[in-house]
Design an enzyme around this catalytic site. Sequence first.
Site, PDB file in Angstrom:
ATOM      1  N   TYR A   1      -3.679  -0.118 -10.478  1.00 23.61           N
ATOM      2  CA  TYR A   1      -3.226   0.581  -9.276  1.00 23.61           C
ATOM      3  C   TYR A   1      -1.858   0.043  -8.840  1.00 23.61           C
ATOM      4  CZ  TYR A   1      -3.755   2.525  -4.544  1.00 23.61           C
ATOM      5  OH  TYR A   1      -3.595   3.211  -3.374  1.00 23.61           O
TER       6      TYR A   1
ATOM      7  N   CYS B   1      -0.933   5.248   1.724  1.00 24.77           N
ATOM      8  CA  CYS B   1      -1.482   4.909   0.407  1.00 24.77           C
ATOM      9  C   CYS B   1      -0.467   4.142  -0.438  1.00 24.77           C
ATOM     10  CB  CYS B   1      -1.916   6.158  -0.332  1.00 24.77           C
ATOM     11  SG  CYS B   1      -3.275   6.977   0.500  1.00 24.77           S
ATOM     12  N   HIS B   2       0.715   4.696  -0.591  1.00 24.33           N
ATOM     13  CA  HIS B   2       1.675   4.071  -1.491  1.00 24.33           C
ATOM     14  C   HIS B   2       3.049   3.938  -0.866  1.00 24.33           C
ATOM     15  CE1 HIS B   2      -1.485   6.090  -3.835  1.00 24.33           C
ATOM     16  NE2 HIS B   2      -1.527   4.925  -4.426  1.00 24.33           N
ATOM     17  N   GLY B   3       3.106   4.089   0.459  1.00 21.80           N
ATOM     18  CA  GLY B   3       4.331   3.762   1.166  1.00 21.80           C
ATOM     19  C   GLY B   3       5.470   4.756   1.024  1.00 21.80           C
TER      20      GLY B   3
END
Lengths: 416, 180
Positions: free
Chosen positions: A295, B144-146
Amino acid sequence: MSEHSTYNPANGVEKWLDDRLPVVRFTKEHLMDFPTPKNLNYWWTFGAILAMCLGVQIVTGIILAMHYTPNVEMAFDSVEHIRRNVNAGRELQAVHSVGASMFFFAVYVHIFRGLYFGSYKAPREILWILGVTIFILMMATAFMGYVLPWGQMSFWGATVITNIFSAIPIVGDPILQLLRGGFAVDNPTLNRFFSLHYLLPFIIAALVVLHIWALHVPGNNNPIGVEVKSSRDTVPFHPYYTMKDAFAMVVFLIPFAWFVFFAPDILGHPDNYIQANSQVTPTHIVPEWYLLPFYTILRAIDFNVLFIDSKLGGVIAMGGALLILLVLPWLDRSPVRSGNFRPMFRWFYWLFVLNFITLTYLGAQPAEGTYVLIAKICVAYYFAYFIIILPVLARIEVPKPLPASISESVLGKANA
Amino acid sequence: MDGDHILATQAEHQPTRRDFLYVATGSVAAVGAAAVTWPLINQLNPDASTLALATIEFNLNGIEEGQTVTILWRGLPVFVRHRTAADIEEAKAVPLSDLKDPETDEERTKPGHEQWLVMIANCTHLGCVPVGESGDFDGWFCPCHGSHYDTAGRIRRGPAPLNLVVPPYEFLSDTLIQIG
């Protein structure tokens, strides 16, 4: 491998069976008499531990499926029903969810053992490739299993991971809709994930059979990486390694049982006890711990590279991190297998282990500030280890002298 | 011996009627197998009940300036934001060269209704719902991933490749929109 066999049918019935279906002979050759290097250490017990883990997941999984309902209206409640109402349901569900974590812990130990002792090198490339395939299927199975309780992390994990496929140019969106069975993750997605989550473990089991077959053709690697040279180097698998493996399983089951009975939810995420809501993303979305390293690699690529945008780049990096393992036997050309005899390799290897643990840690942190920078460095090292360090080491490293045989290394030169 | 002799000479000859029949039979079998496989795969695609929810109408009346509501369209969350004058000004002031996915503010709204921003509420990275009125560009931030989006929902920083998607919609009146 019939030459290893000491099987002599004891009576007429066994003889009759042996001429028609030699299943007793097969068992004796492969599970009892199989000649196994006599210097295997406890890192080698994780193969048997993994077989046990697969068995535990299949048995508990079949039982859970008897009480679970794969429908968006009922899935969340049916898992709570299992935990509260079904006889021993709390324990069965805990064994299954904790079991997934224990399974991955064991598989990581097994993989890193192979990386250190050069178990992927000739003539064990196919054995290694089958193992990597099993690992990838395990991740797919675990991911789909995590969706089934239909909590917030289930839903958003499914959304994020299926969205990975939308990064594929042109056909991405049609593939995404095909996978989800809709424009968003919904009931059709849950249904098919349940179906596949039930199917994949049996495909894994079939691959495990091939994995063991591919192991039994060249035989085990061992801690010194010197091939078996005579029958003096080996002992029969049973009772020597059946007992050693059994002891290791018992030790492995102690932390397993501790989690199941005292902290069944400690490895999970509190947000997954909130029912799925397609309109609210949890503020801090993380996958299960065992998927975190990959991830981190996925989200570390936040910049465009030439015509590849950041999203596709992340997907390529994550996929590449797994697929590169498949070609590892051809990247590391050093003729010495065991890290024990490779003075330079050992440093880079332990740095790789530390790097992997850091990748795991970073996956659980928010994607901001210094974490992003450290993640990029770690991803760079992950790939450099395979693409640059191992090929270069094979050329420049001077290995320590190898023992002449397993017996010599075990007994010392005087007794060899 | 005779049989061996005949086989050997046949192999050297031009394709025979029999070869043609073999290839033709094999081809029909391959087409048949593909035809059977397709429905087995196609059943995974969105079904009729999913496709039936393609168009919705939504009344903008109750949304105050500065407020964002989230509605569902085709199972997807959709942001409807009533932008403030400051939002619009900030979005218009951004030079296109600063944008990863260049689009002007006008291209993302309807003429005469530029206070309304309608967007599918899934981050174009991996589909999380971004958090409103946050991030470094006063628009949306995906936890979630910026990924950071600005007040026009355009991607400014982070792994997302594209601006938040504006779905096909039109104004039926000043306060009623139809999405889809």
